[in-house]
Design an enzyme around this catalytic site. Sequence first.
Site, PDB file in Angstrom:
ATOM      1  N   ARG A  21      -7.519 -27.970 -28.728  1.00 23.03           N
ATOM      2  CA  ARG A  21      -6.378 -28.366 -27.897  1.00 23.03           C
ATOM      3  C   ARG A  21      -6.547 -29.778 -27.343  1.00 23.03           C
ATOM      4  O   ARG A  21      -5.599 -30.564 -27.328  1.00 23.03           O
ATOM      5  CB  ARG A  21      -6.162 -27.373 -26.762  1.00 23.03           C
ATOM      6  CG  ARG A  21      -5.685 -26.010 -27.258  1.00 23.03           C
ATOM      7  CD  ARG A  21      -5.629 -25.003 -26.143  1.00 23.03           C
ATOM      8  NE  ARG A  21      -6.986 -24.824 -25.606  1.00 23.03           N
ATOM      9  CZ  ARG A  21      -7.250 -24.394 -24.379  1.00 23.03           C
ATOM     10  NH1 ARG A  21      -6.287 -24.108 -23.548  1.00 23.03           N
ATOM     11  NH2 ARG A  21      -8.493 -24.242 -23.971  1.00 23.03           N
ATOM     12  N   ASN A  39      -3.669 -21.939 -26.963  1.00 22.71           N
ATOM     13  CA  ASN A  39      -4.357 -20.877 -27.690  1.00 22.71           C
ATOM     14  C   ASN A  39      -3.512 -19.619 -27.629  1.00 22.71           C
ATOM     15  O   ASN A  39      -2.916 -19.325 -26.592  1.00 22.71           O
ATOM     16  CB  ASN A  39      -5.716 -20.571 -27.055  1.00 22.71           C
ATOM     17  CG  ASN A  39      -6.758 -21.630 -27.322  1.00 22.71           C
ATOM     18  OD1 ASN A  39      -6.649 -22.403 -28.266  1.00 22.71           O
ATOM     19  ND2 ASN A  39      -7.776 -21.690 -26.495  1.00 22.71           N
TER      20      ASN A  39
END
Length: 92
Positions: A21, A39
């Site tokens: 990320r 996620n």
Amino acid sequence: MATTVRRRVRVHGHVQGVGFRWATREAAARLGVVGAVRNLRDGTVEAEVEGGPDAVDAMLAFLREGPPAALVSAVDVEEVSPRGDTAFVVSG
């Protein structure tokens, strides 16, 4: 006015717990795209990327590789309508 496109991307493989990320946020800043990355509970990473077609294509190329510690096995890409986001956000 420049064309803006948006893509929803699901990244499969060893993509959680490897800085995916944060690397995606850095790539988004470098490429000048907006959107979000998060996620998902099934172990995948979902991103939405919005910007000019070339910048979005470059971002998709990054997502197909991921950061060095990631092992991307598959990427699903869906065309969605632009939302006019103004930033790139990292969540869950």
